[in-house]
Design a protein around this motif. Structure first.
Motif, PDB file in Angstrom:
ATOM      1  N   MET A 215       0.853  -1.205   0.000  1.00 51.24           N
ATOM      2  CA  MET A 215       0.000   0.000   0.000  1.00 51.24           C
ATOM      3  C   MET A 215       0.876   1.237   0.000  1.00 51.24           C
ATOM      4  SD  MET A 215      -2.692   1.240   2.888  1.00 51.24           S
ATOM      5  CE  MET A 215      -3.604  -0.251   2.687  1.00 51.24           C
ATOM      6  N   ALA A 216       0.557   2.191  -0.788  1.00 54.03           N
ATOM      7  CA  ALA A 216       1.349   3.405  -0.857  1.00 54.03           C
ATOM      8  C   ALA A 216       1.203   4.190   0.423  1.00 54.03           C
ATOM      9  CB  ALA A 216       0.907   4.252  -2.060  1.00 54.03           C
ATOM     10  N   GLY A 217       2.293   4.888   0.801  1.00 61.23           N
ATOM     11  CA  GLY A 217       2.257   5.690   2.027  1.00 61.23           C
ATOM     12  C   GLY A 217       1.325   6.869   1.861  1.00 61.23           C
ATOM     13  N   LEU A 218       0.636   7.207   2.941  1.00 59.06           N
ATOM     14  CA  LEU A 218      -0.270   8.345   2.918  1.00 59.06           C
ATOM     15  C   LEU A 218       0.517   9.570   3.348  1.00 59.06           C
ATOM     16  CD1 LEU A 218      -3.317   6.659   4.646  1.00 59.06           C
ATOM     17  CD2 LEU A 218      -2.901   6.947   2.212  1.00 59.06           C
ATOM     18  N   GLU A 219       1.219  10.194   2.433  1.00 61.19           N
ATOM     19  CA  GLU A 219       2.095  11.292   2.766  1.00 61.19           C
ATOM     20  C   GLU A 219       1.481  12.605   2.312  1.00 61.19           C
ATOM     21  OE1 GLU A 219       6.006  10.756   1.368  1.00 61.19           O
ATOM     22  OE2 GLU A 219       6.256   8.748   2.196  1.00 61.19           O
TER      23      GLU A 219
ATOM     24  N   GLN B 131      -7.957  12.221   8.701  1.00 61.22           N
ATOM     25  CA  GLN B 131      -8.029  11.707   7.345  1.00 61.22           C
ATOM     26  C   GLN B 131      -7.075  10.543   7.131  1.00 61.22           C
ATOM     27  OE1 GLN B 131      -7.507  14.955   4.589  1.00 61.22           O
ATOM     28  NE2 GLN B 131      -9.608  15.693   4.856  1.00 61.22           N
ATOM     29  N   GLY B 132      -5.913  10.587   7.784  1.00 58.22           N
ATOM     30  CA  GLY B 132      -4.995   9.461   7.682  1.00 58.22           C
ATOM     31  C   GLY B 132      -5.607   8.189   8.231  1.00 58.22           C
ATOM     32  N   MET B 133      -6.293   8.306   9.366  1.00 57.51           N
ATOM     33  CA  MET B 133      -6.926   7.133   9.972  1.00 57.51           C
ATOM     34  C   MET B 133      -8.125   6.669   9.152  1.00 57.51           C
ATOM     35  SD  MET B 133      -6.648   8.299  13.995  1.00 57.51           S
ATOM     36  CE  MET B 133      -6.792   6.650  14.719  1.00 57.51           C
ATOM     37  N   ASP B 134      -8.887   7.603   8.607  1.00 59.23           N
ATOM     38  CA  ASP B 134     -10.071   7.238   7.832  1.00 59.23           C
ATOM     39  C   ASP B 134      -9.699   6.603   6.496  1.00 59.23           C
ATOM     40  OD1 ASP B 134     -11.728   8.166   9.801  1.00 59.23           O
ATOM     41  OD2 ASP B 134     -12.055  10.128   8.890  1.00 59.23           O
TER      42      ASP B 134
ATOM     43  N   TYR C 282      -3.484  -3.793   9.511  1.00 60.68           N
ATOM     44  CA  TYR C 282      -2.673  -2.719   8.933  1.00 60.68           C
ATOM     45  C   TYR C 282      -1.884  -2.027  10.038  1.00 60.68           C
ATOM     46  CZ  TYR C 282      -6.266   0.469  10.733  1.00 60.68           C
ATOM     47  OH  TYR C 282      -7.140   1.160  11.553  1.00 60.68           O
ATOM     48  N   ARG C 283      -0.915  -1.238   9.610  1.00 59.87           N
ATOM     49  CA  ARG C 283      -0.100  -0.435  10.525  1.00 59.87           C
ATOM     50  C   ARG C 283      -0.045   0.988   9.991  1.00 59.87           C
ATOM     51  NH1 ARG C 283       5.144   1.450  11.538  1.00 59.87           N
ATOM     52  NH2 ARG C 283       5.876   1.173  13.703  1.00 59.87           N
ATOM     53  N   LEU C 284      -0.300   1.966  10.866  1.00 57.63           N
ATOM     54  CA  LEU C 284      -0.315   3.371  10.458  1.00 57.63           C
ATOM     55  C   LEU C 284       0.575   4.173  11.394  1.00 57.63           C
ATOM     56  CD1 LEU C 284      -1.429   5.647   8.671  1.00 57.63           C
ATOM     57  CD2 LEU C 284      -3.359   5.839  10.267  1.00 57.63           C
ATOM     58  N   GLN C 285       1.470   4.959  10.797  1.00 55.24           N
ATOM     59  CA  GLN C 285       2.395   5.787  11.565  1.00 55.24           C
ATOM     60  C   GLN C 285       2.198   7.258  11.218  1.00 55.24           C
ATOM     61  OE1 GLN C 285       6.638   5.690  10.501  1.00 55.24           O
ATOM     62  NE2 GLN C 285       7.148   5.653  12.679  1.00 55.24           N
ATOM     63  N   PHE C 286       2.306   8.123  12.231  1.00 59.64           N
ATOM     64  CA  PHE C 286       2.273   9.574  12.042  1.00 59.64           C
ATOM     65  C   PHE C 286       3.653  10.120  12.413  1.00 59.64           C
ATOM     66  CE2 PHE C 286      -2.122   8.409  12.657  1.00 59.64           C
ATOM     67  CZ  PHE C 286      -2.781   9.153  11.694  1.00 59.64           C
ATOM     68  N   ASP C 287       4.250  10.858  11.486  1.00 56.09           N
ATOM     69  CA  ASP C 287       5.645  11.279  11.625  1.00 56.09           C
ATOM     70  C   ASP C 287       5.734  12.806  11.580  1.00 56.09           C
ATOM     71  OD1 ASP C 287       8.384  11.647  11.510  1.00 56.09           O
ATOM     72  OD2 ASP C 287       8.717   9.984  10.140  1.00 56.09           O
ATOM     73  N   PHE C 288       6.460  13.389  12.572  1.00 55.83           N
ATOM     74  CA  PHE C 288       6.628  14.842  12.658  1.00 55.83           C
ATOM     75  C   PHE C 288       8.081  15.258  12.442  1.00 55.83           C
ATOM     76  CE2 PHE C 288       3.100  13.555  15.373  1.00 55.83           C
ATOM     77  CZ  PHE C 288       2.085  14.434  15.013  1.00 55.83           C
ATOM     78  N   GLN C 289       8.933  14.341  12.034  1.00 60.63           N
ATOM     79  CA  GLN C 289      10.367  14.625  11.933  1.00 60.63           C
ATOM     80  C   GLN C 289      10.667  15.810  11.016  1.00 60.63           C
ATOM     81  OE1 GLN C 289      13.449  11.517  11.778  1.00 60.63           O
ATOM     82  NE2 GLN C 289      11.768  10.021  11.697  1.00 60.63           N
TER      83      GLN C 289
ATOM     84  N   ARG D 171     -20.459   8.413  16.241  1.00 61.55           N
ATOM     85  CA  ARG D 171     -20.057   8.669  14.868  1.00 61.55           C
ATOM     86  C   ARG D 171     -19.733   7.371  14.165  1.00 61.55           C
ATOM     87  NH1 ARG D 171     -15.030  12.186  15.429  1.00 61.55           N
ATOM     88  NH2 ARG D 171     -14.955  11.742  13.207  1.00 61.55           N
ATOM     89  N   LYS D 172     -19.933   7.341  12.869  1.00 61.58           N
ATOM     90  CA  LYS D 172     -19.602   6.170  12.067  1.00 61.58           C
ATOM     91  C   LYS D 172     -18.342   6.453  11.268  1.00 61.58           C
ATOM     92  CE  LYS D 172     -24.454   4.788  11.531  1.00 61.58           C
ATOM     93  NZ  LYS D 172     -25.530   4.492  10.564  1.00 61.58           N
ATOM     94  N   PHE D 173     -17.707   5.400  10.820  1.00 65.11           N
ATOM     95  CA  PHE D 173     -16.526   5.571   9.998  1.00 65.11           C
ATOM     96  C   PHE D 173     -16.900   6.270   8.699  1.00 65.11           C
ATOM     97  CE2 PHE D 173     -14.928   1.644  12.249  1.00 65.11           C
ATOM     98  CZ  PHE D 173     -14.019   2.357  13.009  1.00 65.11           C
ATOM     99  N   SER D 174     -16.036   7.152   8.267  1.00 63.48           N
ATOM    100  CA  SER D 174     -16.237   7.825   6.993  1.00 63.48           C
ATOM    101  C   SER D 174     -14.882   8.227   6.457  1.00 63.48           C
ATOM    102  CB  SER D 174     -17.121   9.069   7.164  1.00 63.48           C
ATOM    103  OG  SER D 174     -16.509  10.000   8.031  1.00 63.48           O
ATOM    104  N   VAL D 175     -14.814   8.416   5.163  1.00 63.00           N
ATOM    105  CA  VAL D 175     -13.547   8.810   4.568  1.00 63.00           C
ATOM    106  C   VAL D 175     -13.151  10.198   5.042  1.00 63.00           C
ATOM    107  CG1 VAL D 175     -12.354   9.294   2.399  1.00 63.00           C
ATOM    108  CG2 VAL D 175     -13.932   7.350   2.569  1.00 63.00           C
ATOM    109  N   THR D 176     -14.111  11.080   5.178  1.00 62.97           N
ATOM    110  CA  THR D 176     -13.867  12.415   5.716  1.00 62.97           C
ATOM    111  C   THR D 176     -14.733  12.594   6.943  1.00 62.97           C
ATOM    112  OG1 THR D 176     -15.571  13.344   4.259  1.00 62.97           O
ATOM    113  CG2 THR D 176     -13.298  13.387   3.468  1.00 62.97           C
ATOM    114  N   SER D 177     -14.083  12.925   8.069  1.00 61.08           N
ATOM    115  CA  SER D 177     -14.825  13.079   9.319  1.00 61.08           C
ATOM    116  C   SER D 177     -15.392  14.488   9.406  1.00 61.08           C
ATOM    117  CB  SER D 177     -13.897  12.793  10.500  1.00 61.08           C
ATOM    118  OG  SER D 177     -13.389  11.493  10.409  1.00 61.08           O
ATOM    119  N   ARG D 178     -16.387  14.770   8.659  1.00 59.69           N
ATOM    120  CA  ARG D 178     -16.984  16.094   8.633  1.00 59.69           C
ATOM    121  C   ARG D 178     -17.684  16.372   9.954  1.00 59.69           C
ATOM    122  NH1 ARG D 178     -16.831  17.820   3.448  1.00 59.69           N
ATOM    123  NH2 ARG D 178     -16.604  16.253   1.827  1.00 59.69           N
ATOM    124  N   GLY D 179     -17.511  17.597  10.419  1.00 61.49           N
ATOM    125  CA  GLY D 179     -18.177  17.991  11.649  1.00 61.49           C
ATOM    126  C   GLY D 179     -17.323  17.779  12.879  1.00 61.49           C
TER     127      GLY D 179
END
Length: 303
Positions: free
Chosen positions: A1-5, A150-153, A164-171, A255-263
């Protein structure tokens, strides 16, 4: 899977760093921030206390945590002024989740308070010594919160029923803040990740490491370092406002899962503190950029 950068952040100019984006106590103007850890401990004694060889941080279940504070990410120890301290309470930078309830609680927890990471820097003036800074992530700022949500969604929508594995990077944001010649020693510590392990019979993408994603969070880093007593008081009030308890209008469980967490941004984003006349001037407008690398002359009362 491509990185969500996210798109790479441009290096902040000296003008933007010195003048900042803060106005009075409007925390909505702050995305990311850096200040010496010693200064943070002095300005926030209710959230951090040095007791012997331990840095005490209120645990989520303690009464002090109900008054706000920070989600401290670490590995159990932090070095300050050459001394090693253990952390009484912190969030692990890597966790494993096995069900929706765990995921829901984790997501709600990391977004409920500002995040704090410890940064060790070798300066150009003296590379033999490391200085420790506190890196703050304002999870209530729309830009920062949107990148995390959005990264999580997005990863959920692409790996339905799979691990899956998801990382958030602030470097990148932190390294771009410091001038050339200064080295961030523990760049790998400026991230956090979670791994969701689904009960799937054939999890091929996960087995071959194809479901690992990374979100490089970017934003403007503000310099909250100051030796001015007046500025310190303003920064103290600002930090208290940023870390005050979150008042929710609706529960995440509704709340339910959504691609964009509007609101979700409107529900948690609150900057309604009325500006005081004495605090109307820009917070860090008088701070030169290199001052974040200068040690303060005020002794640390906690040591």
């Amino acid at each position: 899977m491509a990185g969500l950068e996210s798109a790479p952040a441009a290096r902040p100019s000296l003008t933007s760093i010195s003048s900042g984006e803060l106005r009075s106590l409007w925390t909505c103007d702050c995305e990311l921030a850096l200040l010496p850890l010693g200064q943070l401990l002095r300005l926030q004694p209710g959230a951090f206390q040095l007791r012997g060889d331990q840095l005490v941080v209120p645990a989520p279940a303690e009464p002090a945590a109900a008054r706000g504070g920070f989600n401290v990410f670490g590995d159990g120890f932090v070095r300050l002024d050459g001394q090693l301290y253990s952390l009484s309470s912190y969030m692990k930078r890597y966790v494993e989740l096995t069900n929706y309830c765990d995921y829901k609680d984790y997501r709600e927890t990391i977004l409920s308070k500002p995040m704090l990471f410890f940064v060790h820097v070798q300066t150009k003036k003296d590379s033999s010594k490391e200085r420790t800074y506190a890196f703050l992530v304002n999870t209530r700022h729309p830009k920062i919160r949107r990148q995390i949500e959005q990264g999580m969604d997005m990863v959920i929508s692409s790996v339905i029923g799979e691990s899956y594995r998801l990382q958030f990077d602030f470097q990148e944001a932190v390294k771009n803040f410091f001038p050339p010649g200064n080295k961030v020693v523990n760049g790998e510590d400026l991230s956090f990740a979670y791994e969701f392990k689904a009960d799937a019979l054939f999890d091929f993408f996960y087995w071959f490491g194809l479901s690992n994603s990374t979100v490089k969070v970017n934003g403007k880093v503000l310099n909250l370092s100051s030796t001015s007593p007046e500025k310190k008081e303003t920064i103290k009030l600002f930090l208290e406002k940023m870390s005050e308890p979150l008042i929710r209008r609706s529960s995440f469980s509704d709340r339910k899962f959504s691609v964009t967490s509007r609101g979700s941004i409107d529900e948690v984003f609150n900057c309604n503190l009325s500006p005081r006349s004495s605090l109307m001037e820009p917070l860090v407008v008088e701070l030169p950029f290199p001052c974040v690398l200068e040690s303060e002359e005020t002794p640390n009362p906690f040591i």
